[in-house]
Scaffold this motif. Structure first.
Motif, short mmCIF file in Angstrom:
data_model
loop_
_atom_site.label_atom_id
_atom_site.label_comp_id
_atom_site.label_asym_id
_atom_site.label_seq_id
_atom_site.Cartn_x
_atom_site.Cartn_y
_atom_site.Cartn_z
N PRO A 1 0.59 -1.18 -0.07
CA PRO A 1 0.09 0.01 0.05
C PRO A 1 0.95 1.25 0.10
CG PRO A 1 -0.98 -1.70 1.66
CD PRO A 1 0.35 -2.18 1.07
N ILE A 2 1.99 1.15 0.65
CA ILE A 2 2.86 2.44 0.65
C ILE A 2 3.29 2.79 -0.55
CG2 ILE A 2 4.77 1.20 1.42
CD1 ILE A 2 3.81 4.67 2.41
N ASP A 3 3.58 1.77 -1.61
CA ASP A 3 3.92 2.06 -2.70
C ASP A 3 2.97 2.86 -3.61
OD1 ASP A 3 6.44 0.67 -2.60
OD2 ASP A 3 5.79 -1.14 -3.39
N ASP A 4 1.64 2.61 -3.69
CA ASP A 4 0.84 3.19 -4.09
C ASP A 4 0.57 4.61 -3.73
OD1 ASP A 4 -0.25 1.24 -5.93
OD2 ASP A 4 -1.52 0.48 -4.45
N LEU A 5 0.77 4.74 -2.56
CA LEU A 5 0.75 6.03 -1.65
C LEU A 5 1.53 7.03 -2.14
CD1 LEU A 5 -1.33 7.76 0.20
CD2 LEU A 5 0.17 6.70 2.09
N ALA A 6 3.16 6.28 -2.30
CA ALA A 6 4.14 7.23 -2.52
C ALA A 6 4.28 7.69 -3.72
CB ALA A 6 5.42 6.49 -2.14
N TYR A 7 3.66 6.87 -4.77
CA TYR A 7 3.72 7.33 -5.98
C TYR A 7 2.35 8.51 -6.45
CZ TYR A 7 6.77 3.87 -7.18
OH TYR A 7 8.13 3.01 -7.32
N THR A 8 1.56 8.54 -5.43
CA THR A 8 0.45 9.57 -5.67
C THR A 8 0.51 10.80 -4.46
OG1 THR A 8 -0.86 8.38 -4.29
CG2 THR A 8 -1.15 7.90 -6.59
N VAL A 9 1.13 10.56 -3.49
CA VAL A 9 1.32 11.65 -2.52
C VAL A 9 2.67 11.83 -2.09
CG1 VAL A 9 0.50 12.18 -0.24
CG2 VAL A 9 -0.98 10.88 -1.73
N PRO A 10 3.17 13.27 -2.20
CA PRO A 10 4.44 13.47 -1.64
C PRO A 10 4.50 13.00 -0.09
CG PRO A 10 3.39 15.69 -2.21
CD PRO A 10 2.33 14.50 -2.43
N THR A 11 5.92 12.57 -0.11
CA THR A 11 6.19 11.95 1.58
C THR A 11 5.87 12.98 2.57
OG1 THR A 11 8.00 10.67 0.55
CG2 THR A 11 8.09 11.07 2.91
N SER A 12 5.96 14.39 2.22
CA SER A 12 5.94 15.29 3.35
C SER A 12 4.18 15.24 3.71
CB SER A 12 6.25 16.59 2.95
OG SER A 12 5.46 17.06 1.85
N LYS A 13 3.49 14.97 2.84
CA LYS A 13 2.15 15.05 2.74
C LYS A 13 1.46 13.84 3.62
CE LYS A 13 -2.50 15.89 0.75
NZ LYS A 13 -3.20 16.35 -0.26
N ILE A 14 2.36 12.59 3.23
CA ILE A 14 1.97 11.40 4.08
C ILE A 14 2.30 11.60 5.30
CG2 ILE A 14 2.93 8.86 4.39
CD1 ILE A 14 3.41 8.79 1.19
N ASN A 15 3.53 12.32 5.67
CA ASN A 15 4.17 12.47 7.13
C ASN A 15 2.95 13.16 7.82
OD1 ASN A 15 6.35 10.62 6.94
ND2 ASN A 15 7.45 12.46 6.27
N ASP A 16 2.63 14.41 7.15
CA ASP A 16 1.72 15.27 8.01
C ASP A 16 0.27 14.58 8.06
OD1 ASP A 16 3.55 17.25 7.81
OD2 ASP A 16 2.53 18.37 5.99
N GLN A 17 -0.22 13.79 7.13
CA GLN A 17 -1.25 13.11 7.34
C GLN A 17 -1.20 12.20 8.71
OE1 GLN A 17 -2.10 11.45 3.40
NE2 GLN A 17 -3.08 13.25 2.73
N ALA A 18 -0.23 11.32 8.84
CA ALA A 18 -0.09 10.49 9.79
C ALA A 18 0.22 11.27 11.17
CB ALA A 18 1.25 9.63 9.69
N VAL A 19 0.71 12.40 11.08
CA VAL A 19 0.87 12.97 12.44
C VAL A 19 -0.53 13.63 12.85
CG1 VAL A 19 1.75 15.23 13.32
CG2 VAL A 19 3.37 13.80 12.16
N ARG A 20 -1.19 14.09 11.90
CA ARG A 20 -2.64 14.65 12.22
C ARG A 20 -3.53 13.46 12.83
NH1 ARG A 20 -2.17 17.71 7.53
NH2 ARG A 20 -3.54 16.09 6.28
#
Length: 178
Positions: free
Chosen positions: A73-92
């Motif tokens: 799943p992280i592969d699909d996410l990483a190809y569509t969302v910048p890492t900084s946004k992935i990190n921000d979403q997880a922190v939120r």
């Protein structure tokens, strides 16, 4: 390209770097865990704990997907969302959690990850992620858990900023001045 560490080497890296993270965190008074400014940014030490756990969750999810012959799943996410946004979403996502819950879940996830790596065969570790895959499982897992120092060095990528935060906010009574 970096050589694939053995499973034992990967576990040693993960354990050693988490021990250093914990040592730094232990030097903070409880009130500092929710104080922002880590790395000069908006994260708190509590956010960092959740962040590190999130990437270990991504690694566990990847292992589960690969066992089913599926894409992580992280592969699909990483190809569509910048890492900084992935990190921000997880922190939120974890922002409303108590410090105790963040720490408890982080410790549980870390133990699960170490167990997963420790119990897989060396053949599986060196083999492809899926029957159709080309990348070695250990190498892909190391990339998910990587940092500036390479595979499996995610924690270490945060040690400098965490040490600076501890130097500023640590409790000298518990060794808060590294």
């Amino acid at each position: 390209m970096a050589e694939l560490p053995t499973r034992r080497e990967a576990i040693r890296i993960l354990e050693r770097e988490r021990a250093r993270t914990d040592e730094l965190l232990d030097a903070l008074p409880r009130a500092a865990f929710t104080r922002t400014g880590l790395g000069g940014g908006t994260w708190s030490p509590k956010d960092l704990i959740g962040h590190l756990a999130t990437w270990e969750e991504f690694a566990l999810d990847a292992l589960a997907a690969w066992e089913q012959g599926e894409r992580a799943p992280i592969d699909d996410l990483a190809y569509t969302v910048p890492t900084s946004k992935i990190n921000d979403q997880a922190v939120r996502r974890k922002a409303g959690w108590s410090l105790a819950k963040v720490r408890r879940e982080s410790e549980r996830t870390h133990r699960e990850l170490l167990e997963a790596v420790g119990t897989m065969s060396d053949e599986r570790w060196r083999g492809p992620v899926t029957v159709r895959g080309r990348s070695q499982l250990g190498k892909r897992l190391g990339a998910i858990l990587g940092g500036p120092g390479g595979g499996f060095h995610h924690d270490a990528g945060h040690h400098k900023s965490l040490a600076a935060f501890v130097a500023e906010h640590g409790d000298p009574a518990v060794g808060g001045r590294p």
